[in-house]
Design a protein around this motif. Structure first.
Motif, PDB file in Angstrom:
ATOM      1  N   ILE A  80     -10.873 -13.592  -0.501  1.00 44.86           N
ATOM      2  CA  ILE A  80     -12.033 -13.014   0.179  1.00 44.86           C
ATOM      3  C   ILE A  80     -11.879 -11.494   0.295  1.00 44.86           C
ATOM      4  CG2 ILE A  80     -13.237 -12.897   2.402  1.00 44.86           C
ATOM      5  CD1 ILE A  80     -12.628 -15.903   2.698  1.00 44.86           C
ATOM      6  N   GLY A  81     -10.661 -11.036   0.568  1.00 43.34           N
ATOM      7  CA  GLY A  81     -10.417  -9.592   0.652  1.00 43.34           C
ATOM      8  C   GLY A  81     -10.689  -8.894  -0.666  1.00 43.34           C
ATOM      9  N   ILE A  82     -10.259  -9.515  -1.764  1.00 45.02           N
ATOM     10  CA  ILE A  82     -10.480  -8.919  -3.083  1.00 45.02           C
ATOM     11  C   ILE A  82     -11.965  -8.879  -3.412  1.00 45.02           C
ATOM     12  CG2 ILE A  82     -10.144  -9.335  -5.559  1.00 45.02           C
ATOM     13  CD1 ILE A  82      -7.327 -10.433  -4.732  1.00 45.02           C
ATOM     14  N   MET A  83     -12.692  -9.969  -3.126  1.00 41.33           N
ATOM     15  CA  MET A  83     -14.134  -9.979  -3.382  1.00 41.33           C
ATOM     16  C   MET A  83     -14.858  -8.947  -2.513  1.00 41.33           C
ATOM     17  SD  MET A  83     -15.142 -14.002  -3.928  1.00 41.33           S
ATOM     18  CE  MET A  83     -14.168 -14.699  -2.580  1.00 41.33           C
ATOM     19  N   THR A  84     -14.419  -8.826  -1.267  1.00 38.18           N
ATOM     20  CA  THR A  84     -15.030  -7.835  -0.373  1.00 38.18           C
ATOM     21  C   THR A  84     -14.786  -6.421  -0.882  1.00 38.18           C
ATOM     22  OG1 THR A  84     -14.642  -9.317   1.506  1.00 38.18           O
ATOM     23  CG2 THR A  84     -15.154  -7.036   2.018  1.00 38.18           C
ATOM     24  N   TYR A  85     -13.567  -6.176  -1.373  1.00 34.33           N
ATOM     25  CA  TYR A  85     -13.250  -4.853  -1.935  1.00 34.33           C
ATOM     26  C   TYR A  85     -14.119  -4.577  -3.163  1.00 34.33           C
ATOM     27  CZ  TYR A  85     -10.389  -0.801  -3.131  1.00 34.33           C
ATOM     28  OH  TYR A  85      -9.969   0.476  -3.398  1.00 34.33           O
ATOM     29  N   GLN A  86     -14.306  -5.582  -4.012  1.00 34.49           N
ATOM     30  CA  GLN A  86     -15.145  -5.414  -5.196  1.00 34.49           C
ATOM     31  C   GLN A  86     -16.589  -5.116  -4.810  1.00 34.49           C
ATOM     32  OE1 GLN A  86     -14.244  -9.228  -7.008  1.00 34.49           O
ATOM     33  NE2 GLN A  86     -13.062  -8.250  -8.640  1.00 34.49           N
ATOM     34  N   GLU A  87     -17.055  -5.756  -3.734  1.00 32.98           N
ATOM     35  CA  GLU A  87     -18.414  -5.518  -3.262  1.00 32.98           C
ATOM     36  C   GLU A  87     -18.577  -4.093  -2.743  1.00 32.98           C
ATOM     37  OE1 GLU A  87     -22.364  -5.938  -2.101  1.00 32.98           O
ATOM     38  OE2 GLU A  87     -21.147  -7.202  -3.432  1.00 32.98           O
ATOM     39  N   GLN A  88     -17.594  -3.607  -2.005  1.00 30.58           N
ATOM     40  CA  GLN A  88     -17.685  -2.288  -1.393  1.00 30.58           C
ATOM     41  C   GLN A  88     -17.400  -1.166  -2.397  1.00 30.58           C
ATOM     42  OE1 GLN A  88     -18.701  -1.663   1.783  1.00 30.58           O
ATOM     43  NE2 GLN A  88     -18.681   0.497   1.213  1.00 30.58           N
ATOM     44  N   PRO A  90     -17.430  -1.130  -6.188  1.00 31.21           N
ATOM     45  CA  PRO A  90     -17.631  -1.790  -7.486  1.00 31.21           C
ATOM     46  C   PRO A  90     -17.085  -1.007  -8.677  1.00 31.21           C
ATOM     47  CG  PRO A  90     -19.699  -0.886  -6.651  1.00 31.21           C
ATOM     48  CD  PRO A  90     -18.693  -0.766  -5.544  1.00 31.21           C
ATOM     49  N   SER A  91     -16.902   0.298  -8.531  1.00 25.86           N
ATOM     50  CA  SER A  91     -16.411   1.102  -9.658  1.00 25.86           C
ATOM     51  C   SER A  91     -14.891   1.045  -9.808  1.00 25.86           C
ATOM     52  CB  SER A  91     -16.853   2.563  -9.489  1.00 25.86           C
ATOM     53  OG  SER A  91     -16.302   3.117  -8.302  1.00 25.86           O
ATOM     54  N   ASP A  92     -14.174   0.541  -8.792  1.00 33.37           N
ATOM     55  CA  ASP A  92     -12.711   0.464  -8.855  1.00 33.37           C
ATOM     56  C   ASP A  92     -12.284  -0.743  -9.689  1.00 33.37           C
ATOM     57  OD1 ASP A  92     -12.825   2.602  -7.207  1.00 33.37           O
ATOM     58  OD2 ASP A  92     -11.717   1.726  -5.542  1.00 33.37           O
ATOM     59  N   LEU A 100      -1.955  -2.412  -5.071  1.00 31.58           N
ATOM     60  CA  LEU A 100      -2.916  -3.221  -4.319  1.00 31.58           C
ATOM     61  C   LEU A 100      -2.177  -4.000  -3.231  1.00 31.58           C
ATOM     62  CD1 LEU A 100      -5.817  -4.337  -4.032  1.00 31.58           C
ATOM     63  CD2 LEU A 100      -5.192  -6.107  -5.680  1.00 31.58           C
ATOM     64  N   GLY A 101      -2.580  -3.794  -1.984  1.00 27.68           N
ATOM     65  CA  GLY A 101      -1.857  -4.406  -0.871  1.00 27.68           C
ATOM     66  C   GLY A 101      -2.767  -4.998   0.179  1.00 27.68           C
ATOM     67  N   LEU A 102      -2.243  -6.010   0.864  1.00 28.43           N
ATOM     68  CA  LEU A 102      -2.981  -6.700   1.926  1.00 28.43           C
ATOM     69  C   LEU A 102      -2.078  -6.833   3.138  1.00 28.43           C
ATOM     70  CD1 LEU A 102      -5.429  -8.481   2.906  1.00 28.43           C
ATOM     71  CD2 LEU A 102      -4.194 -10.428   1.965  1.00 28.43           C
ATOM     72  N   THR A 103      -2.606  -6.479   4.309  1.00 23.87           N
ATOM     73  CA  THR A 103      -1.865  -6.614   5.556  1.00 23.87           C
ATOM     74  C   THR A 103      -2.565  -7.632   6.441  1.00 23.87           C
ATOM     75  OG1 THR A 103      -1.137  -4.301   5.441  1.00 23.87           O
ATOM     76  CG2 THR A 103      -0.962  -5.409   7.573  1.00 23.87           C
ATOM     77  N   LYS A 104      -1.823  -8.664   6.836  1.00 27.26           N
ATOM     78  CA  LYS A 104      -2.372  -9.698   7.709  1.00 27.26           C
ATOM     79  C   LYS A 104      -2.129  -9.328   9.164  1.00 27.26           C
ATOM     80  CE  LYS A 104      -1.751 -13.612   4.550  1.00 27.26           C
ATOM     81  NZ  LYS A 104      -1.110 -14.953   4.386  1.00 27.26           N
ATOM     82  N   GLY A 105      -3.107  -9.598  10.010  1.00 26.47           N
ATOM     83  CA  GLY A 105      -2.976  -9.343  11.439  1.00 26.47           C
ATOM     84  C   GLY A 105      -4.205  -9.849  12.153  1.00 26.47           C
ATOM     85  N   ALA A 106      -4.524  -9.227  13.304  1.00 28.02           N
ATOM     86  CA  ALA A 106      -5.745  -9.591  14.011  1.00 28.02           C
ATOM     87  C   ALA A 106      -6.946  -9.372  13.097  1.00 28.02           C
ATOM     88  CB  ALA A 106      -5.887  -8.758  15.276  1.00 28.02           C
ATOM     89  N   GLN A 107      -6.853  -8.322  12.261  1.00 26.89           N
ATOM     90  CA  GLN A 107      -7.795  -8.085  11.179  1.00 26.89           C
ATOM     91  C   GLN A 107      -6.999  -7.941   9.891  1.00 26.89           C
ATOM     92  OE1 GLN A 107     -10.255  -4.671  12.294  1.00 26.89           O
ATOM     93  NE2 GLN A 107     -11.991  -6.055  12.470  1.00 26.89           N
ATOM     94  N   GLU A 117      -8.270   0.735   2.824  1.00 27.73           N
ATOM     95  CA  GLU A 117      -9.628   1.179   2.522  1.00 27.73           C
ATOM     96  C   GLU A 117     -10.670   0.446   3.361  1.00 27.73           C
ATOM     97  OE1 GLU A 117     -10.093   3.682   0.605  1.00 27.73           O
ATOM     98  OE2 GLU A 117      -8.037   3.836  -0.105  1.00 27.73           O
ATOM     99  N   LEU A 118     -10.357  -0.777   3.756  1.00 29.64           N
ATOM    100  CA  LEU A 118     -11.299  -1.523   4.604  1.00 29.64           C
ATOM    101  C   LEU A 118     -10.563  -2.613   5.377  1.00 29.64           C
ATOM    102  CD1 LEU A 118     -12.022  -4.542   3.207  1.00 29.64           C
ATOM    103  CD2 LEU A 118     -13.277  -3.088   1.627  1.00 29.64           C
TER     104      LEU A 118
END
Length: 233
Positions: A80-88, A90-92, A100-107, A117-118
């Motif tokens: 879901i994070g990757i799809m959201t990043y692609q939506e926000q 689209p040129s990347d 490419l990194g993901l941090t899990k937490g409250a958000q 980035e988001l």
């Protein structure tokens, strides 16, 4: 002369009466025909209206049915994070991003460098994400993620996870992404488990110590009994 007049009058009068009756009958027939046509038109209009309402109701039911049948393909937060990043952004091209990194937490935070980035999370069947504020007076690293966006998961997947190629790309990026877990609740659970294990170890040590002291006391008692026996002899 008078006879001729009377004869003519007698002949003309029935003819006039017959003509009047014919006109009256024709007019009445025309009125009936007109009324019948109006009634038929009203009936036709009513049928058309009923048919239109029926089609509209059927179309509405089909739309509701199709919307209720919408399924979510994945609830994996990395995907879901990757799809959201692609939506926000689209040129990347995330395939070319080595960091490419993901941090899990409250958000959940996602980005292509040490600066996220988001931020995103789920709200029912929708994803809510936040992007950086539009404040040019701040450096990029100090901008807060405060601009809110919302999209249903069904729409997000329709745009980025519907074709075989899209699914293959997202799944490959899920395998590639670097994940950091800052979820405090899971850390607290692990710490509680460690504390429990430490307590068990302490209790075991105490039991061993008690057993050792008991053995020493028994040896002292046996030694005293031996000494007493020697003295009596």
């Amino acid at each position: 002369m008078k006879k001729l007049f009377y004869i003519t009058l007698l002949i003309a009068l029935p003819l006039s009466l017959a003509a009047c009756q014919s006109k009256s009958t024709t007019g009445s027939s025309q009125e009936k025909s007109s009324s019948s046509k109006v009634a038929q038109k009203d009936s036709s209009d009513k049928q058309a209206s009923r048919s239109s309402k029926s089609e509209s109701s059927s179309s509405s039911e089909e739309k509701n049915s199709s919307s209720s049948e919408v399924t979510i393909a994945t609830r994996d937060m990395s995907a879901i994070g990757i799809m959201t990043y692609q939506e926000q952004f689209p040129s990347d091209d995330l395939q070319k991003e080595p960091n490419l990194g993901l941090t899990k937490g409250a958000q959940f935070l996602i980005g292509v460098s040490s600066v996220s980035e988001l931020a995103y999370n789920l709200d029912g069947d929708s994803v809510v994400w936040y992007t950086k504020e539009n404040d040019n007076s701040k450096p990029e690293s100090e901008k807060e993620l405060s601009v809110k966006h919302t999209m249903s998961l069904a729409e997000l997947e329709a745009k980025h996870y519907s074709t075989a190629a899209q699914k293959s790309l997202v799944d490959a990026l899920v395998q590639k992404i670097s994940i950091v877990d800052n979820d405090t609740s899971s850390n607290s659970d692990e710490e509680s488990s460690d504390d429990y294990e430490d307590t068990d170890a302490t209790d075991t040590d105490n039991e061993d110590t008690d057993n050792y002291d008991t053995e020493d006391d028994n040896e002292d008692v046996n030694t005293n009994e031996d000494t007493t026996d020697d003295y009596d002899e």
